[in-house]
Write a protein that holds these residues in place. Structure first.
Motif, mmCIF file in Angstrom:
data_model
loop_
_atom_site.group_PDB
_atom_site.id
_atom_site.type_symbol
_atom_site.label_atom_id
_atom_site.label_comp_id
_atom_site.label_asym_id
_atom_site.label_seq_id
_atom_site.Cartn_x
_atom_site.Cartn_y
_atom_site.Cartn_z
ATOM 1 N N GLU A 4 0.841 -1.180 0.000
ATOM 2 C CA GLU A 4 0.000 0.000 0.000
ATOM 3 C C GLU A 4 0.882 1.238 0.000
ATOM 4 N N ASN A 5 0.275 2.368 -0.373
ATOM 5 C CA ASN A 5 0.970 3.657 -0.391
ATOM 6 C C ASN A 5 2.148 3.698 -1.360
ATOM 7 N N PHE A 6 2.107 2.887 -2.422
ATOM 8 C CA PHE A 6 3.144 2.956 -3.434
ATOM 9 C C PHE A 6 2.923 4.182 -4.316
ATOM 10 N N THR A 7 4.004 4.853 -4.657
ATOM 11 C CA THR A 7 3.908 5.967 -5.596
ATOM 12 C C THR A 7 3.875 5.480 -7.038
ATOM 13 N N THR A 8 4.520 4.346 -7.269
ATOM 14 C CA THR A 8 4.640 3.765 -8.602
ATOM 15 C C THR A 8 4.777 2.253 -8.459
ATOM 16 N N LEU A 9 4.358 1.528 -9.496
ATOM 17 C CA LEU A 9 4.554 0.084 -9.538
ATOM 18 C C LEU A 9 5.495 -0.250 -10.696
ATOM 19 N N VAL A 10 6.500 -1.053 -10.407
ATOM 20 C CA VAL A 10 7.439 -1.503 -11.439
ATOM 21 C C VAL A 10 7.380 -3.021 -11.507
ATOM 22 N N VAL A 11 7.071 -3.536 -12.678
ATOM 23 C CA VAL A 11 7.043 -4.982 -12.895
ATOM 24 C C VAL A 11 8.174 -5.314 -13.859
ATOM 25 N N PHE A 12 9.007 -6.262 -13.449
ATOM 26 C CA PHE A 12 10.190 -6.623 -14.228
ATOM 27 C C PHE A 12 9.984 -7.938 -14.976
ATOM 28 N N ASP A 13 10.420 -7.964 -16.230
ATOM 29 C CA ASP A 13 10.696 -9.223 -16.883
ATOM 30 C C ASP A 13 11.958 -9.778 -16.213
ATOM 31 N N ILE A 14 12.279 -11.024 -16.446
ATOM 32 C CA ILE A 14 13.456 -11.619 -15.799
ATOM 33 C C ILE A 14 14.602 -11.846 -16.774
ATOM 34 N N ASP A 15 14.341 -12.560 -17.868
ATOM 35 C CA ASP A 15 15.415 -12.932 -18.779
ATOM 36 C C ASP A 15 15.900 -11.737 -19.582
ATOM 37 N N GLY A 16 17.195 -11.444 -19.502
ATOM 38 C CA GLY A 16 17.768 -10.303 -20.183
ATOM 39 C C GLY A 16 17.655 -9.015 -19.394
ATOM 40 N N GLY A 218 12.531 -0.208 -21.873
ATOM 41 C CA GLY A 218 13.362 -1.211 -22.517
ATOM 42 C C GLY A 218 14.728 -1.295 -21.860
ATOM 43 N N VAL A 219 15.250 -2.510 -21.785
ATOM 44 C CA VAL A 219 16.605 -2.736 -21.292
ATOM 45 C C VAL A 219 17.357 -3.537 -22.354
ATOM 46 N N LEU A 220 18.534 -3.061 -22.716
ATOM 47 C CA LEU A 220 19.331 -3.770 -23.710
ATOM 48 C C LEU A 220 19.973 -4.994 -23.069
ATOM 49 N N PRO A 221 19.763 -6.177 -23.614
ATOM 50 C CA PRO A 221 20.404 -7.367 -23.055
ATOM 51 C C PRO A 221 21.914 -7.306 -23.267
ATOM 52 N N PRO A 222 22.686 -7.900 -22.387
ATOM 53 C CA PRO A 222 24.145 -7.760 -22.460
ATOM 54 C C PRO A 222 24.758 -8.162 -23.793
ATOM 55 N N HIS A 223 24.165 -9.136 -24.487
ATOM 56 C CA HIS A 223 24.814 -9.614 -25.705
ATOM 57 C C HIS A 223 24.799 -8.600 -26.839
ATOM 58 N N VAL A 224 24.009 -7.515 -26.737
ATOM 59 C CA VAL A 224 24.027 -6.509 -27.804
ATOM 60 C C VAL A 224 24.813 -5.258 -27.409
ATOM 61 N N LEU A 225 25.175 -5.133 -26.142
ATOM 62 C CA LEU A 225 25.889 -3.933 -25.696
ATOM 63 C C LEU A 225 27.256 -3.850 -26.369
ATOM 64 N N GLU A 232 20.209 -0.657 -33.524
ATOM 65 C CA GLU A 232 19.045 -1.277 -34.170
ATOM 66 C C GLU A 232 18.139 -1.917 -33.131
ATOM 67 N N TYR A 233 18.730 -2.612 -32.162
ATOM 68 C CA TYR A 233 17.948 -3.278 -31.123
ATOM 69 C C TYR A 233 17.179 -2.243 -30.309
ATOM 70 N N SER A 234 17.861 -1.154 -29.957
ATOM 71 C CA SER A 234 17.219 -0.093 -29.188
ATOM 72 C C SER A 234 16.057 0.519 -29.959
ATOM 73 N N ASN A 235 16.261 0.766 -31.232
ATOM 74 C CA ASN A 235 15.208 1.367 -32.059
ATOM 75 C C ASN A 235 13.985 0.448 -32.163
ATOM 76 N N LYS A 236 14.217 -0.855 -32.219
ATOM 77 C CA LYS A 236 13.091 -1.790 -32.282
ATOM 78 C C LYS A 236 12.268 -1.732 -31.002
ATOM 79 N N LEU A 237 12.935 -1.606 -29.857
ATOM 80 C CA LEU A 237 12.209 -1.484 -28.596
ATOM 81 C C LEU A 237 11.394 -0.194 -28.557
ATOM 82 N N ILE A 238 11.986 0.891 -29.023
ATOM 83 C CA ILE A 238 11.280 2.177 -29.032
ATOM 84 C C ILE A 238 10.089 2.122 -29.983
#
Length: 264
Positions: A4-16, A218-225, A232-238
């Protein structure tokens, strides 16, 4: 975690996002495709990313099967002519990823580097930001990283067995309902993921519940950094709906969250 009393909710994917799966899940995809094409085709990381960018291959078993089908189609065969036992494919994949020891997982999963720390999650608590997880991974795989690796004895998790595959937002809604104790307060929600399907999930949620503020991060997975594929990967997420794209999940702190919300 209080609910309760959260200002924001953040839900995370796990893989990547929470763990680096470049040498585990994606390696298992490549192994599986290579095995079921009799060693004739092993997809590269770029080819797996290209498939994932279609936004509908969140399930890695199904992604493996699809790559097998496409290989044989490229050789002139029709899908209905391809003898492929899905259960055998899943068993092979799991043998690589989870391992062959049913009592103790000993496969590729044991090699996954973590991408965030327990201290980061504790800081979100201190900033009154509620958090949980919605992943296409199996519950066993997700709990392996959350409980065994991060030490989270209790956490909100919606896994493969609990909801339809992304981009269907049902699992995201389930995670939010648990965070809010089923008492909707229309708190802003950020969903953090590394694939096009993750970003499509947040746009689908926006269409179904337009009265709430939804933001895809969006979060860039390590294998593309640091590779030629990063932009290109970033643009696809956007293009798929990401409000912003980060190169590490821990950059999503309270200040950035407030900035993203304020800019809407």
């Amino acid at each position: 975690m209080q609910t309760e009393n959260f200002t924001t909710l953040v839900v995370f994917d796990i893989d990547g996002v929470i763990r680096d799966v470049g040498n585990s899940y994606r390696r298992a995809i490549a192994d599986t495709v290579e095995h079921f094409t009799q060693g004739k085709y092993r997809p590269t990381m770029i080819e797996i990313d290209q498939l994932k960018s279609e936004g509908v291959w969140n399930n890695d078993w199904e992604a493996s099967r699809e790559l097998v089908y496409r290989y044989y189609q490229s050789q002139g065969q029709q899908r209905q002519q391809i003898a492929l036992d899905y259960n055998q494919l899943v068993a092979f994949f799991q043998g690589k990823y989870r391992g062959l020891n049913p009592q103790q997982w000993d496969g590729y999963i044991t090699t996954e580097p973590l991408l965030l720390s327990i201290e980061y999650l504790q800081q979100l608590n201190a900033d009154q930001i509620g958090w949980g997880f919605f992943s296409g991974a199996t519950r066993g795989s997700a709990e392996y990283v959350l409980k065994k690796r991060l030490g989270l004895t209790e956490t909100i998790l919606v896994a493969m067995e609990d909801a339809p595959s992304k981009p269907d937002p049902t699992g995201l809604f389930k995670a939010i309902a648990q965070l809010e104790n089923n008492n909707s307060s229309l708190t802003p929600v950020l969903y953090v993921g590394d694939t096009v399907a993750d970003m499509y999930t947040i746009t689908e949620a926006q269409q179904i519940q337009p009265e709430r503020l939804w933001l895809g991060v969006g979060v860039l997975p390590p294998h593309v950094l640091g590779t030629s594929q990063q932009t290109e990967y970033s643009n696809k997420l956007i293009n798929a709906g990401a409000t912003t794209v980060l190169n590490n999940v821990e950059k999503l702190n309270a200040n950035l969250i407030q900035q993203l919300i304020s800019n809407i």
